[in-house]
Design an enzyme around this catalytic site. Structure first.
Site, PDB file in Angstrom:
ATOM      1  N   CYS A  60      -3.826 -19.111  12.957  1.00 31.33           N
ATOM      2  CA  CYS A  60      -4.699 -18.028  13.387  1.00 31.33           C
ATOM      3  C   CYS A  60      -4.674 -16.947  12.315  1.00 31.33           C
ATOM      4  O   CYS A  60      -3.614 -16.494  11.899  1.00 31.33           O
ATOM      5  CB  CYS A  60      -4.200 -17.467  14.721  1.00 31.33           C
ATOM      6  N   CYS A  63      -2.933 -13.521  13.748  1.00 32.51           N
ATOM      7  CA  CYS A  63      -1.504 -13.368  14.042  1.00 32.51           C
ATOM      8  C   CYS A  63      -0.595 -14.355  13.322  1.00 32.51           C
ATOM      9  O   CYS A  63       0.620 -14.199  13.349  1.00 32.51           O
ATOM     10  CB  CYS A  63      -1.259 -13.462  15.548  1.00 32.51           C
ATOM     11  N   CYS A 109      -6.708 -18.291  20.524  1.00 30.26           N
ATOM     12  CA  CYS A 109      -5.299 -18.365  20.142  1.00 30.26           C
ATOM     13  C   CYS A 109      -4.473 -17.922  21.352  1.00 30.26           C
ATOM     14  O   CYS A 109      -4.711 -16.843  21.905  1.00 30.26           O
ATOM     15  CB  CYS A 109      -5.032 -17.451  18.946  1.00 30.26           C
ATOM     16  N   CYS A 112      -2.347 -14.415  20.408  1.00 29.70           N
ATOM     17  CA  CYS A 112      -2.952 -13.077  20.291  1.00 29.70           C
ATOM     18  C   CYS A 112      -4.313 -12.952  20.964  1.00 29.70           C
ATOM     19  O   CYS A 112      -4.925 -11.900  20.919  1.00 29.70           O
ATOM     20  CB  CYS A 112      -3.062 -12.670  18.822  1.00 29.70           C
ATOM     21  N   CYS A 134     -14.511 -27.103  17.329  1.00 32.92           N
ATOM     22  CA  CYS A 134     -15.403 -26.535  16.319  1.00 32.92           C
ATOM     23  C   CYS A 134     -14.970 -25.089  16.085  1.00 32.92           C
ATOM     24  O   CYS A 134     -15.265 -24.204  16.887  1.00 32.92           O
ATOM     25  CB  CYS A 134     -16.837 -26.623  16.830  1.00 32.92           C
TER      26      CYS A 134
END
Length: 147
Positions: A60, A63, A109, A112, A134
């Site tokens: 991510c 984070c 995510c 976060c 995607c």
């Protein structure tokens, strides 16, 4: 892109989840903020990773939490990085998304709560899961494998 937006290690969930929009705007570029925090989408075939074949782990961008392995990435021909599975189910969370006049499943995510993209099922890709995660390149950071 701000240097802070590409974290080398994951931020603790309580720290990342507690950030305000103002704090995220100080950390992320305006485009990253639009995609990650406002559920935006980058244009197809423009992102950094849509056609990347580098081996490694995708994290991510907000984070640093590790989300996808390059071994699950495949060319879906859609213009966005596509994966057939996350590293583990507890790395992402799913939200029903009925915007844009269709039913979709948003992927966020789990650490976060940043927007990653959407997951689609039953499109006929020859993958082990019949799923296509995607994702937006702007939502990810690729950490190449040590070689």
């Amino acid at each position: 892109m701000n240097d802070e937006s590409v974290n080398q290690s994951a931020q603790p969930a309580d720290e990342a989840a507690a950030r305000s929009d103002v704090q995220w705007q100080q950390i992320l570029s305006s485009e990253e903020f639009r995609v990650l925090r406002q559920s935006g989408t980058e244009r197809p075939f423009t992102g950094e990773y849509w056609d990347t074949t580098t081996e490694g782990v995708y994290s991510c961008r907000a984070c640093g939490s590790e989300l996808f392995a390059s071994t699950t990435k495949f060319d879906a021909g859609c213009g966005w990085p596509s994966f057939f599975a996350p590293l583990a189910e507890d790395r992402v969370r799913y939200i029903s998304d009925e915007s844009m006049g269709m039913k979709r499943v948003e992927v966020r995510c789990a650490n976060c709560d940043s927007h990653m993209g959407h997951v689609f099922e039953g499109e006929g890709f020859q993958t082990p899961t019949d799923l296509r995660y995607c994702m937006n390149s702007l939502s990810l950071t690729l950490r190449p494998a040590q070689g």
